[in-house]
Design a protein around this motif. Structure first.
Motif, PDB file in Angstrom:
ATOM      1  N   MET A 191       1.256  -1.185  -0.181  1.00 33.09           N
ATOM      2  CA  MET A 191       0.298  -0.046   0.475  1.00 33.09           C
ATOM      3  C   MET A 191       1.074   1.111   0.182  1.00 33.09           C
ATOM      4  SD  MET A 191      -2.552   1.389   2.363  1.00 33.09           S
ATOM      5  CE  MET A 191      -1.429   2.841   3.434  1.00 33.09           C
ATOM      6  N   LYS A 192       0.093   1.619  -0.889  1.00 37.13           N
ATOM      7  CA  LYS A 192       1.399   3.916  -0.452  1.00 37.13           C
ATOM      8  C   LYS A 192       0.777   3.751   0.633  1.00 37.13           C
ATOM      9  CE  LYS A 192       0.269   4.156  -5.547  1.00 37.13           C
ATOM     10  NZ  LYS A 192      -0.631   4.576  -6.759  1.00 37.13           N
ATOM     11  N   ASN A 193       2.122   4.901   1.160  1.00 38.11           N
ATOM     12  CA  ASN A 193       1.920   5.757   2.659  1.00 38.11           C
ATOM     13  C   ASN A 193       1.366   7.257   2.166  1.00 38.11           C
ATOM     14  OD1 ASN A 193       1.828   3.521   4.149  1.00 38.11           O
ATOM     15  ND2 ASN A 193       3.810   4.099   4.429  1.00 38.11           N
ATOM     16  N   SER A 194       0.593   7.371   1.241  1.00 42.70           N
ATOM     17  CA  SER A 194       0.303   9.039   1.131  1.00 42.70           C
ATOM     18  C   SER A 194      -1.067   8.985   1.248  1.00 42.70           C
ATOM     19  CB  SER A 194       0.380   9.249  -0.914  1.00 42.70           C
ATOM     20  OG  SER A 194      -0.511   7.988  -1.335  1.00 42.70           O
ATOM     21  N   LYS A 195      -1.202  10.127   1.204  1.00 44.44           N
ATOM     22  CA  LYS A 195      -2.394  11.009   1.772  1.00 44.44           C
ATOM     23  C   LYS A 195      -3.797  10.945   0.703  1.00 44.44           C
ATOM     24  CE  LYS A 195      -1.107  13.561   5.482  1.00 44.44           C
ATOM     25  NZ  LYS A 195      -0.698  14.673   6.265  1.00 44.44           N
ATOM     26  N   ASN A 209     -12.504   6.653  -5.945  1.00 47.61           N
ATOM     27  CA  ASN A 209     -11.441   6.012  -7.280  1.00 47.61           C
ATOM     28  C   ASN A 209      -9.964   6.221  -6.767  1.00 47.61           C
ATOM     29  OD1 ASN A 209     -13.641   5.333  -8.444  1.00 47.61           O
ATOM     30  ND2 ASN A 209     -13.230   7.316  -9.985  1.00 47.61           N
ATOM     31  N   LYS A 210      -9.861   7.398  -5.467  1.00 43.30           N
ATOM     32  CA  LYS A 210      -8.588   7.036  -4.657  1.00 43.30           C
ATOM     33  C   LYS A 210      -8.473   6.409  -4.183  1.00 43.30           C
ATOM     34  CE  LYS A 210      -6.420  11.748  -7.470  1.00 43.30           C
ATOM     35  NZ  LYS A 210      -6.663  13.374  -6.828  1.00 43.30           N
ATOM     36  N   THR A 211      -9.587   6.607  -3.763  1.00 41.85           N
ATOM     37  CA  THR A 211      -9.100   5.627  -2.435  1.00 41.85           C
ATOM     38  C   THR A 211      -9.813   4.480  -2.206  1.00 41.85           C
ATOM     39  OG1 THR A 211     -11.230   6.103  -1.192  1.00 41.85           O
ATOM     40  CG2 THR A 211     -10.249   7.032  -0.536  1.00 41.85           C
ATOM     41  N   MET A 212      -9.797   3.731  -3.286  1.00 43.78           N
ATOM     42  CA  MET A 212     -10.210   2.150  -3.574  1.00 43.78           C
ATOM     43  C   MET A 212      -8.634   1.937  -4.122  1.00 43.78           C
ATOM     44  SD  MET A 212     -12.947   1.099  -2.770  1.00 43.78           S
ATOM     45  CE  MET A 212     -13.613   0.222  -3.609  1.00 43.78           C
ATOM     46  N   ASP A 213      -8.219   2.535  -4.911  1.00 46.36           N
ATOM     47  CA  ASP A 213      -7.756   2.204  -5.521  1.00 46.36           C
ATOM     48  C   ASP A 213      -5.850   2.496  -4.787  1.00 46.36           C
ATOM     49  OD1 ASP A 213      -8.273   2.115  -7.990  1.00 46.36           O
ATOM     50  OD2 ASP A 213      -7.674   4.510  -9.234  1.00 46.36           O
ATOM     51  N   SER A 214      -5.467   3.347  -3.747  1.00 48.92           N
ATOM     52  CA  SER A 214      -4.316   3.442  -3.042  1.00 48.92           C
ATOM     53  C   SER A 214      -4.698   2.818  -1.895  1.00 48.92           C
ATOM     54  CB  SER A 214      -4.932   5.200  -2.039  1.00 48.92           C
ATOM     55  OG  SER A 214      -5.602   5.122  -1.333  1.00 48.92           O
ATOM     56  N   GLY A 215      -5.916   1.592  -1.654  1.00 46.05           N
ATOM     57  CA  GLY A 215      -5.840   1.212  -1.270  1.00 46.05           C
ATOM     58  C   GLY A 215      -5.682   1.199   0.571  1.00 46.05           C
ATOM     59  N   HIS A 216      -6.727   2.459   0.886  1.00 40.45           N
ATOM     60  CA  HIS A 216      -6.748   3.004   2.182  1.00 40.45           C
ATOM     61  C   HIS A 216      -8.175   1.751   3.007  1.00 40.45           C
ATOM     62  CE1 HIS A 216      -4.434   6.344   1.643  1.00 40.45           C
ATOM     63  NE2 HIS A 216      -4.087   6.358   2.451  1.00 40.45           N
ATOM     64  N   LEU A 217      -9.085   1.853   2.070  1.00 40.08           N
ATOM     65  CA  LEU A 217     -10.019   1.031   2.613  1.00 40.08           C
ATOM     66  C   LEU A 217      -9.971  -0.941   2.822  1.00 40.08           C
ATOM     67  CD1 LEU A 217     -13.368   2.635   0.219  1.00 40.08           C
ATOM     68  CD2 LEU A 217     -12.656   3.241   2.507  1.00 40.08           C
ATOM     69  N   GLN A 218      -8.703  -0.808   2.146  1.00 39.07           N
ATOM     70  CA  GLN A 218      -8.928  -2.104   2.410  1.00 39.07           C
ATOM     71  C   GLN A 218      -8.340  -3.139   3.135  1.00 39.07           C
ATOM     72  OE1 GLN A 218     -10.877  -5.185   0.393  1.00 39.07           O
ATOM     73  NE2 GLN A 218      -9.170  -6.394   1.395  1.00 39.07           N
TER      74      GLN A 218
END
Length: 69
Positions: free
Chosen positions: A1-5, A24-33
């Protein structure tokens, strides 16, 4: 996972478009997962078992798909 805001700019007051981009950005970044995974603790043995089961399922699916071609 990327550690970006994740951040999105609202352009011309179009909040709906900004929310769509944010989702879309939160889904792509993996934060929700990651949040879903952290809701409960899983023992390492259970994680390994799930990974093995998923690998078997994927291998079976790939073999079936290959046989269809």
């Amino acid at each position: 996972m990327k550690n970006s805001k994740v951040s999105v700019k609202v352009i011309k007051g179009n909040i709906q478009q900004a929310l769509k981009k944010f989702k879309n950005k939160t889904m792509d970044s993996g934060h929700l997962q990651e949040l879903r995974e952290r809701q409960q603790f899983l023992k390492p043995s259970i994680i390994k078992r799930k990974q093995k089961k998923d690998a078997i399922r994927k291998e079976k699916w790939d073999r079936e798909r290959e046989n269809q071609l």
